[in-house]
Scaffold this active site. Structure first.
Site, mmCIF file in Angstrom:
data_model
loop_
_atom_site.group_PDB
_atom_site.id
_atom_site.type_symbol
_atom_site.label_atom_id
_atom_site.label_comp_id
_atom_site.label_asym_id
_atom_site.label_seq_id
_atom_site.Cartn_x
_atom_site.Cartn_y
_atom_site.Cartn_z
ATOM 1 N N GLY A 43 0.784 -1.231 0.000
ATOM 2 C CA GLY A 43 0.000 0.000 0.000
ATOM 3 C C GLY A 43 0.812 1.275 0.000
ATOM 4 N N GLU A 97 4.621 4.543 6.129
ATOM 5 C CA GLU A 97 3.457 3.657 6.158
ATOM 6 C C GLU A 97 2.288 4.392 5.530
ATOM 7 O OE1 GLU A 97 2.174 0.829 6.051
ATOM 8 O OE2 GLU A 97 2.078 0.049 8.085
ATOM 9 N N ASP A 101 -3.768 2.014 11.440
ATOM 10 C CA ASP A 101 -5.101 1.829 12.017
ATOM 11 C C ASP A 101 -5.067 0.972 13.276
ATOM 12 O OD1 ASP A 101 -4.821 -0.581 10.611
ATOM 13 O OD2 ASP A 101 -6.562 -0.254 9.356
ATOM 14 N N LYS A 129 -5.666 6.456 11.627
ATOM 15 C CA LYS A 129 -7.061 6.158 11.968
ATOM 16 C C LYS A 129 -7.097 5.699 13.442
ATOM 17 C CE LYS A 129 -9.398 3.698 8.901
ATOM 18 N NZ LYS A 129 -10.020 2.522 8.222
ATOM 19 N N PHE A 152 -13.883 2.643 5.886
ATOM 20 C CA PHE A 152 -13.003 1.879 5.007
ATOM 21 C C PHE A 152 -12.621 2.756 3.819
ATOM 22 C CE2 PHE A 152 -11.318 -1.266 2.211
ATOM 23 C CZ PHE A 152 -10.659 -2.111 3.089
ATOM 24 N N VAL A 153 -11.347 3.153 3.777
ATOM 25 C CA VAL A 153 -10.867 4.073 2.758
ATOM 26 C C VAL A 153 -10.020 3.355 1.715
ATOM 27 C CG1 VAL A 153 -10.973 6.118 4.228
ATOM 28 C CG2 VAL A 153 -8.897 4.748 4.191
ATOM 29 N N ASP A 159 -6.215 -0.223 -0.628
ATOM 30 C CA ASP A 159 -7.024 -1.110 -1.460
ATOM 31 C C ASP A 159 -8.136 -1.818 -0.701
ATOM 32 O OD1 ASP A 159 -5.947 -4.455 -1.344
ATOM 33 O OD2 ASP A 159 -5.179 -2.920 -0.001
ATOM 34 N N ARG A 165 -6.338 0.787 -5.610
ATOM 35 C CA ARG A 165 -5.046 1.376 -5.259
ATOM 36 C C ARG A 165 -4.667 2.528 -6.186
ATOM 37 N NH1 ARG A 165 -2.198 -1.751 -1.492
ATOM 38 N NH2 ARG A 165 -2.551 -3.997 -1.580
#
Length: 179
Positions: A43, A97, A101, A129, A152-153, A159, A165
């Protein structure tokens, strides 16, 4: 793809402006230190590429691959799929990063890298988060791009089952897509 997005949280321009600001901070803090910049794949790729270009001092690039997600849920079980190649002993380390979360992954990465005896280790996350943090996780990121809600982003490297992505912005995925 865009039809699956409930709301755009940050546009491409907003993200780039914040990365520019973070780059100024990181340049100042790492001037003359030749840090190893560690990206946690996959990510982070988009953020990493943009961020290192904003750090205006020499730095070494390295990556590690871990996984803890299935679908939208973190399993909490860390799996190292690929470790860094740099020798960190006595080096300054900056971990990039994409999103912080639950804290499981980042805590694991931090402990793993600290075992390699760096001179210092700091964390820069584009998205924080805090509402998702697991009880007992006290780790704080040293640099934060944006604090986001417990939704949920996706986009800008984030992704859902390897999709979204490549969106240039970050948005909240419609619940009906992942439920």
């Amino acid at each position: 793809m865009d039809k699956d997005i409930q709301e755009v949280l940050f546009t491409a321009d907003q993200i780039q402006e914040r990365i520019r600001q973070l780059g100024q901070e990181l340049t100042r803090d790492y001037e003359g230190k030749f840090p190893v910049v560690v990206g946690v794949l996959k990510g982070v790729v988009v953020f990493y590429a943009d961020m290192v270009r904003q750090i205006q001092t020499h730095c070494q690039m390295d990556f590690m691959t871990i996984s803890s997600y299935q679908g939208t849920q973190s399993t909490g079980n860390m799996v190292v799929k690929g470790d860094i190649s740099a020798d960190l002993k006595g080096r300054h380390v900056l971990v990039l990063e994409d999103i912080y979360d639950t804290g499981n992954s980042l805590t694991f990465v931090r402990e793993h890298l600290l075992s390699k005896e760096p001179a210092s280790l700091k964390i820069c996350t584009l998205f924080d988060k805090p509402e998702r943090r697991k009880p007992g996780i006290t780790l704080q990121a040293d640099y934060v791009g944006f604090t986001i809600p417990n939704a949920f982003v996706v986009g800008y490297g984030l992704d859902y089952n390897e999709k979204y992505r490549n969106l240039p912005y970050v948005g909240i995925l419609k619940p009906e897509i992942y439920q």
